[in-house]
Enzyme design. Sequence first.
Site, PDB file in Angstrom:
ATOM      1  CG  HIS A  60       5.129   0.032   3.471  1.00 46.11           C
ATOM      2  ND1 HIS A  60       3.962   0.429   4.086  1.00 46.11           N
ATOM      3  CD2 HIS A  60       5.609  -0.983   4.215  1.00 46.11           C
ATOM      4  CE1 HIS A  60       3.759  -0.310   5.162  1.00 46.11           C
ATOM      5  NE2 HIS A  60       4.757  -1.180   5.265  1.00 46.11           N
ATOM      6  CE  LYS A  82       0.545  14.373  -0.151  1.00 41.74           C
ATOM      7  NZ  LYS A  82      -0.036  13.046  -0.165  1.00 41.74           N
ATOM      8  NE  ARG A  83      10.446  13.328   4.067  1.00 43.75           N
ATOM      9  CZ  ARG A  83      11.440  12.611   4.561  1.00 43.75           C
ATOM     10  NH1 ARG A  83      11.248  11.839   5.620  1.00 43.75           N
ATOM     11  NH2 ARG A  83      12.644  12.667   4.043  1.00 43.75           N
ATOM     12  CE  LYS A 115       5.444  11.338  -0.589  1.00 48.02           C
ATOM     13  NZ  LYS A 115       4.348  10.425  -0.172  1.00 48.02           N
ATOM     14  CB  THR A 121      -1.855   7.087   5.854  1.00 46.28           C
ATOM     15  OG1 THR A 121      -0.533   7.638   5.925  1.00 46.28           O
ATOM     16  CG2 THR A 121      -1.758   5.594   5.600  1.00 46.28           C
ATOM     17  CE  LYS A 162      -2.483  10.012   9.334  1.00 46.39           C
ATOM     18  NZ  LYS A 162      -1.020  10.179   9.191  1.00 46.39           N
TER      19      LYS A 162
HETATM   20  C1  26W Z   1      15.729   4.591   2.901  1.00 48.08           C
HETATM   21  C2  26W Z   1      14.887   3.462   2.777  1.00 48.08           C
HETATM   22  C3  26W Z   1      13.450   3.705   2.712  1.00 48.08           C
HETATM   23  C4  26W Z   1      12.763   3.350   1.613  1.00 48.08           C
HETATM   24  C5  26W Z   1      11.430   3.479   1.553  1.00 48.08           C
HETATM   25  C6  26W Z   1      12.771   4.234   3.797  1.00 48.08           C
HETATM   26  C7  26W Z   1      11.417   4.371   3.726  1.00 48.08           C
HETATM   27  C8  26W Z   1      10.741   3.975   2.586  1.00 48.08           C
HETATM   28  C9  26W Z   1       9.226   4.019   2.471  1.00 48.08           C
HETATM   29  C10 26W Z   1       8.804   3.917   1.061  1.00 48.08           C
HETATM   30  C11 26W Z   1       8.614   5.174   3.097  1.00 48.08           C
HETATM   31  C12 26W Z   1       7.141   5.244   3.228  1.00 48.08           C
HETATM   32  O1  26W Z   1       6.756   5.875   4.150  1.00 48.08           O
HETATM   33  N1  26W Z   1       6.282   4.656   2.369  1.00 48.08           N
HETATM   34  C13 26W Z   1       4.863   4.955   2.456  1.00 48.08           C
HETATM   35  O2  26W Z   1       4.217   3.988   3.241  1.00 48.08           O
HETATM   36  C14 26W Z   1       2.885   4.386   3.525  1.00 48.08           C
HETATM   37  C15 26W Z   1       2.301   3.359   4.464  1.00 48.08           C
HETATM   38  O3  26W Z   1       2.061   2.160   3.803  1.00 48.08           O
HETATM   39  C16 26W Z   1       2.089   4.536   2.249  1.00 48.08           C
HETATM   40  O4  26W Z   1       0.818   5.030   2.582  1.00 48.08           O
HETATM   41  C17 26W Z   1       2.780   5.480   1.278  1.00 48.08           C
HETATM   42  O5  26W Z   1       2.115   5.501   0.056  1.00 48.08           O
HETATM   43  C18 26W Z   1       4.224   5.068   1.091  1.00 48.08           C
HETATM   44  O6  26W Z   1       4.920   6.017   0.311  1.00 48.08           O
END
Ligand code: 26W
Length: 882
Positions: free
Chosen positions: A421, A612-613, A618, A720, A724
Site C-alpha cells: 500500500h 485525509k491524514r 499529500k 480512496t 468517495k
Molecule cells: C506504521 C506502519 C504503517 C506504514 C504504512 C502503517 C500504515 C501504513 C500505510 C501506508 C497506510 C495507508 O493507509 N496507506 C494507504 O492505503 C490506501 C489503501 O490502499 C491507499 O489508497 C493510500 O494511497 C495509501 O497511502
Amino acid sequence: MPARNALTSKNALAGAARIMIPFFKGTNPFKVNQNTFMDQNSKPAARHNAPQTSNLASELYELPPLGMDQETLALDIRRYFGNFLGRDKYCRSSRYPHHALVLALRDRLMERQKRTRSAYEGSGAKHAYYLSLEFLMGRTLNNALLNLDLGETTEALLRRLGLNLEEIIDSESDAGLGNGGLGRLAACFLDSCATLQLPVMGYGIRYAYGMFRQHMENGSQVEEPDHWLRDGNPWELERPEHTRRIKYGGRSEFYRDASGQQRSRWVDSHDVLAVPFDTPIPGYRNDTVNVLRLWSAAATDEFDLGEFNAGSYPESVSAKNAAENITMVLYPNDASENGKELRLRQQYFLASASLQDVLERWEMHHGRDFSQFAEKNAFQLNDTHPSCAVPELMRLLIDEYDLGWEEAWQITRHTMAYTNHTLLPEALEKWSVRLFGQLLPRLLSIIYEINARFLNEVSKRWPGDNARLARMSLIEEGPEPHVRMAYLAIVGSFSVNGVAALHSELLQKGLFRDFYELWPHKFNNKTNGVTQRRWLAAANPALRQLLDETIGTAWVTQLDELRKLTKHADDPVFRQRWQAVKRANKVRLASLVQRDCGVVFDPEALFDVQVKRIHEYKRQLLNILHVIHLYARLKHGEDAEWTPRCVLIGGKAAPGYFIAKRIITLVSKVAEVVNGDDEIDGRLKVAFLPNYRVSAMELIAPGTDLSEQISTAGKEASGTGNMKFMMNGAATIGTLDGANIEIREEVGDDNFFLFGLTAEEVEKARRDYNPNALIAADADFTRVMALLESGHFNRFEPGLFEPIIGAIRSRHDPWLVAADFRSFIDAQERAAAAYRDRERWSRMSILNTAASGKFSTDRTMAEYNAEIWRLTPMAPVQPNRQ
Ligand code: 26W
C-alpha cells in the site's frame, strides 16, 4: 529482588513475562478459563482428536427465523430495553435504546451468520482470510439497517416508541481501529465480500483504544485517547472457547522425537492468550453474514498464585496488565515505521492467533492431512504488517503438525498473498534482527532458513551476482542487521499486488524490481474501490432517492449502472433536481462546520475540501498556499469575476510528526486571519475540521463540490477518498497520481482539473530543483511567500512557520511543493470559472457520479477473487421453518 514496576519500566512486557515464568513451570489447580489449552509441550493432536460429539439437543440452538416485521422487532426491542437492560421511563441516555435496537438486530444477523456458515462448511468451500492490523469500521448501525432492509421499519417503530432513529445512529461511537486508507479499505472489502457471498473472514486486533481523538488548542493538534468501548459494544460477541495461546521470548531448541527425527521447538516462552470477539458482516439484502474476528490479549491467568503467596501480589497483577497491553492501543503512524517492540508483538499476536484458528478448524474437519490445505485456504496480507504469518505458518506446520520443510513451504507459498500500500521507503517495515531474535527466536531461525534457500535460488539464476544477492536478501546487513518484511512477504507469497495501475507499475520498475525480474508472474494490480452501500446509499439518502427514481436501484450492487445517468446530464429538469440535492447536502455539511469549527459556510459558495491524514506528500501545504494566494488577491482588489469559496481541510497528524503538526497550525492561523477580515466579507472562508473520522466523511463527501487530490505524483499509492467524493458528484482537482489517473480516464479530461508534474517528471525535476528561482519568477508566488514570511499569520508567535518556509524553499524538498504551485493556481482558476457557470458545473457533477462505477469494491473484490483467491460464491442455507 527489588520490586519493579512492570508498567513503567522500559521493557515492561519482558519484565512481566519474567515474573510469570515460575507459574508456567508447574501446574496450577486454580487456573481459570483454560479448558481449551494444552500444557507447554503437548501437541495439538492430543488436544483435538475428533470433532467433539455433543449431547445438546438441536432444539436448543435451531430456532424458527425471527420476524422482520415492525411488530416482532418492536417486541424484541422492548424486551431488551426493559428486561435484559432493565431500563424504564427514567432512562436519560440514548445508549440503552441504542443497545436494545442493536441486540434485536444482532439476533437477526446471528441466525443468518449461522446459515451462511452452514453453507460454507457443508460444501467444503475454499476460504480467504483477510489479515489486517487495521479495520476502520466507523459506525455499524445505519449500514446494518440498510443491508438488512430494516431502515424504514425501524424508523417507524422507533417513532412509535418515542425514539428518534437519527439520534440513535449518531450516538454510536466510531470503531476507529485504523489510521486511514488501508484500514478503511479493509472495512469496505468486508462489505463487498459479504455482498458477493464470498467465503471471506477478516482477522484483526480488538484495540481497547483506537485512533486518537484530535482536538485543537490554540491552532495545534492535541491527542486524546479514544476509549471507544467505554459504553460497551453490543455488536460484538466474545468467543472465549476459541482462545489461543501466543508465545514470546524464550529460545528455540533442537531435540529428537520418538522416531529419532531431529526437530525444533520453542521453549521457555512467556505466553499470552488471544481471545476472539466476532462482529457480524452483513451482505446487501442477501442473507449472507460473514465474520470479522478481532483478537484481544489476556494474561494466562487471573493472577499468579505463586507470586501472590510469596507476597508479590502487585507484581503478579502488573504481569497481567502487561500481557493485556499488547492489544491496548493502535499505533497512530500511517507512514513511518519506528520499530517499537510492542508493535512487533501486536503483529505476531494477530498472525499467530489467526493461523492457529484456521489450522484448528482444518484439523477438526480433515485431521492431519494437509494435502488439500492450499487448495482450500488463502491468506491476504494487508501490507507487511501481518507478514509474520509467513514464518509462523511454517512453524505451526513443522513444529506443531509434524510436516517436513518442503511440504510446509509448498503450502505456505501457495496460500499467502501480499498487498503493498505504499511507495514511501520510510514506510517499509524492517525489524532489527536482535529484537526479532529476542522476541520471536523460533521465527527468526525459520526466516534464516527461508533466506538461505531463497538466495540459493537467486544465485542459480544469476551466478556470481553478489550485489544482487545482497540487494535481495531478507536480511539487510549493516552495523545493525534488519529483517526486510516486504521481501519476506514477497518470497512467501504467490501473489503481490499494488492498489492502482500506476502504483503497481512503479513497484515493478522500482521498489521490487529485482523480484519482478525473478517472478514476473507473481505481480499484479488491483485498483482500490469503496463500497457504494456506505458511501452513497447510506451517506447520501437524497441522492440515492434521485438515482433510484432516475435509473432504478440496480446500482446498489452493480455500480456500473450509474453510466445510465450520462444521458440525463443535459436534461435541465434533472440538473435542477441534482443541484437541489447537492445544495441540501451542503447545508448539512455547513452545519457540521459551524458546530465543530465555529465558521459559517455559505452553501452558495464553492465547497473545496481536502480531508485525509496530514502528510507532506499529500501536500495540504500546497492547498493552503493557494488559499493565501486568494486572500492576497482579495486584499489587492483583484476580485473581478470572483467565485466565493469555502475551503475545508481536515485530518490527523501522527503525534511525532513535527512538520505535519505545524502544517495544521498554519491552516488554523490562516483561517483565523481570513475569516476575521471584514474586507474579505465572506468571499473566502477557511476552516480546519477537528477529529476527521469515518462518520465525518459520511457528511463531508455528499456536500463537496471540489475534491483536492494533490499529492506529489508517484507518492500516493491509490487514494480512496478521491473515489468517495467522485461518487457523490464532486469534481477532482488532482495530479496524475495513484487512482486519480484512472478517475480521469473514466470521467474524461473535460471533467477533471489536472495539474502538476507527472511521476516521471518529478524524478527528473529533483535533479536540479531550485524553488527560490521558481518563487522569484512568479509574481503571485512571490506575494504569497512575502505574506507568509512577514509574520502576517503568526503576529504573536514569531518564527512559528519558519520550518514550513524552510521546507518550501529547500532544494531538497522531496515533495516539490514549489514546482507545482503555478500549475495548481491555474487549475484552481479553471475550477472557479467552471463553478461560476452553474449549468456547466451541474453537468460535470452528474458526469462524475456517472463515471464512478469502476471504483466500487465490488469490482475490486471480484478481481481479487478471479485472479488471486478463486473462491466460489455461495448463498446461505435456507432457514429452518418448522
Ligand atoms: C506504521 C506502519 C504503517 C506504514 C504504512 C502503517 C500504515 C501504513 C500505510 C501506508 C497506510 C495507508 O493507509 N496507506 C494507504 O492505503 C490506501 C489503501 O490502499 C491507499 O489508497 C493510500 O494511497 C495509501 O497511502
